[in-house]
Design a protein around this motif. Sequence first.
Motif, PDB file in Angstrom:
ATOM      1  N   SER A   1       1.020   4.295 -48.465  1.00 15.70           N
ATOM      2  CA  SER A   1      -0.147   3.765 -49.165  1.00 15.70           C
ATOM      3  C   SER A   1      -1.210   3.438 -48.134  1.00 15.70           C
ATOM      4  CB  SER A   1       0.209   2.528 -49.985  1.00 15.70           C
ATOM      5  OG  SER A   1       0.582   1.466 -49.138  1.00 15.70           O
ATOM      6  N   LEU A   2      -2.407   3.224 -48.600  1.00 15.88           N
ATOM      7  CA  LEU A   2      -3.516   2.837 -47.736  1.00 15.88           C
ATOM      8  C   LEU A   2      -3.897   1.397 -48.029  1.00 15.88           C
ATOM      9  CD1 LEU A   2      -5.925   5.914 -47.961  1.00 15.88           C
ATOM     10  CD2 LEU A   2      -4.476   5.255 -46.030  1.00 15.88           C
ATOM     11  N   ALA A   3      -4.122   0.642 -46.982  1.00 13.83           N
ATOM     12  CA  ALA A   3      -4.675  -0.700 -47.113  1.00 13.83           C
ATOM     13  C   ALA A   3      -6.183  -0.590 -46.961  1.00 13.83           C
ATOM     14  CB  ALA A   3      -4.105  -1.621 -46.029  1.00 13.83           C
ATOM     15  N   THR A   4      -6.914  -1.497 -47.580  1.00 13.70           N
ATOM     16  CA  THR A   4      -8.375  -1.440 -47.451  1.00 13.70           C
ATOM     17  C   THR A   4      -8.821  -1.609 -46.004  1.00 13.70           C
ATOM     18  OG1 THR A   4      -8.520  -3.775 -48.050  1.00 13.70           O
ATOM     19  CG2 THR A   4      -8.897  -2.154 -49.815  1.00 13.70           C
TER      20      THR A   4
ATOM     21  N   PRO B   1       3.298  13.108 -60.008  1.00 15.74           N
ATOM     22  CA  PRO B   1       4.017  11.853 -60.177  1.00 15.74           C
ATOM     23  C   PRO B   1       5.038  11.516 -59.091  1.00 15.74           C
ATOM     24  CG  PRO B   1       4.769  13.471 -61.757  1.00 15.74           C
ATOM     25  CD  PRO B   1       3.580  14.057 -61.065  1.00 15.74           C
ATOM     26  N   ASN B   2       5.462  12.474 -58.274  1.00 19.23           N
ATOM     27  CA  ASN B   2       6.476  12.164 -57.275  1.00 19.23           C
ATOM     28  C   ASN B   2       5.872  11.801 -55.917  1.00 19.23           C
ATOM     29  OD1 ASN B   2       5.554  14.773 -56.888  1.00 19.23           O
ATOM     30  ND2 ASN B   2       7.481  15.490 -56.052  1.00 19.23           N
ATOM     31  N   LEU B   3       4.584  11.605 -55.860  1.00 13.94           N
ATOM     32  CA  LEU B   3       3.926  11.284 -54.601  1.00 13.94           C
ATOM     33  C   LEU B   3       3.312   9.897 -54.661  1.00 13.94           C
ATOM     34  CD1 LEU B   3       2.201  14.704 -53.968  1.00 13.94           C
ATOM     35  CD2 LEU B   3       4.329  13.880 -53.023  1.00 13.94           C
ATOM     36  N   ASP B   4       3.311   9.223 -53.517  1.00 12.04           N
ATOM     37  CA  ASP B   4       2.773   7.873 -53.473  1.00 12.04           C
ATOM     38  C   ASP B   4       1.323   7.826 -53.032  1.00 12.04           C
ATOM     39  OD1 ASP B   4       5.037   6.515 -54.357  1.00 12.04           O
ATOM     40  OD2 ASP B   4       5.934   6.609 -52.371  1.00 12.04           O
ATOM     41  N   LEU B   5       0.897   8.774 -52.202  1.00 10.86           N
ATOM     42  CA  LEU B   5      -0.469   8.785 -51.694  1.00 10.86           C
ATOM     43  C   LEU B   5      -0.998  10.209 -51.776  1.00 10.86           C
ATOM     44  CD1 LEU B   5      -2.768   7.193 -50.327  1.00 10.86           C
ATOM     45  CD2 LEU B   5      -1.756   7.850 -48.131  1.00 10.86           C
ATOM     46  N   VAL B   6      -2.047  10.401 -52.566  1.00 12.34           N
ATOM     47  CA  VAL B   6      -2.589  11.751 -52.750  1.00 12.34           C
ATOM     48  C   VAL B   6      -4.105  11.720 -52.655  1.00 12.34           C
ATOM     49  CG1 VAL B   6      -2.839  13.704 -54.327  1.00 12.34           C
ATOM     50  CG2 VAL B   6      -0.697  12.436 -54.265  1.00 12.34           C
ATOM     51  N   PHE B   7      -4.641  12.587 -51.816  1.00 20.66           N
ATOM     52  CA  PHE B   7      -6.074  12.837 -51.767  1.00 20.66           C
ATOM     53  C   PHE B   7      -6.331  14.004 -52.709  1.00 20.66           C
ATOM     54  CE2 PHE B   7      -5.594  10.345 -48.074  1.00 20.66           C
ATOM     55  CZ  PHE B   7      -6.847   9.866 -47.703  1.00 20.66           C
TER      56      PHE B   7
END
Length: 159
Positions: free
Chosen positions: A60-63, A141-147
């Motif tokens: 995941s990305l944090a701000t 749906p199986n990914l946590d972080l997607v661009f």
Amino acid sequence: MRRFDLGMSLNYVGTWGIVEAVREIFQNAFDAEVQNPENKMYFGYDKDTQTLHIGNTGGSLATSTLLLGSSSKTDDKNTIGKHGEGYKVATVVLKRLGKGVVIHNRGSKETWTAKVIRSRRYNSQVVVFDIEKGFFFTKVPNLDLVFEITGVSEDEYNQ
């Protein structure tokens, strides 16, 4: 909704095109898998919707990563990226080119949507991320972080 501006001119790295921008996002996904082999990278293109997806199965990305120079890879000799600029600069370039950029940040239950706005503070156009909680992940749906990059023609993808 929270809004964060990237504080960069739309003209930043004016010689860059879609290839350089996508390379930066791809590189970050690759580096994430290098740092954690279970964090599998994903790369897919749908020519019918002209949509490119680049992501990882875990993460995941944090701000705080929106700050230039914010990187978890600074001292990691195994990764390519080190300076904490990649996806931010890539987003500016993609928005300058008229592409859509949405980050599905499932790990933080957020959707980050990049937009170009006229900033009163800078008296100029800038790229912002509008970050919304309440995440509904339906595309990959199986990914946590997607661009998710939209408006990518088949010719651009082939480049």
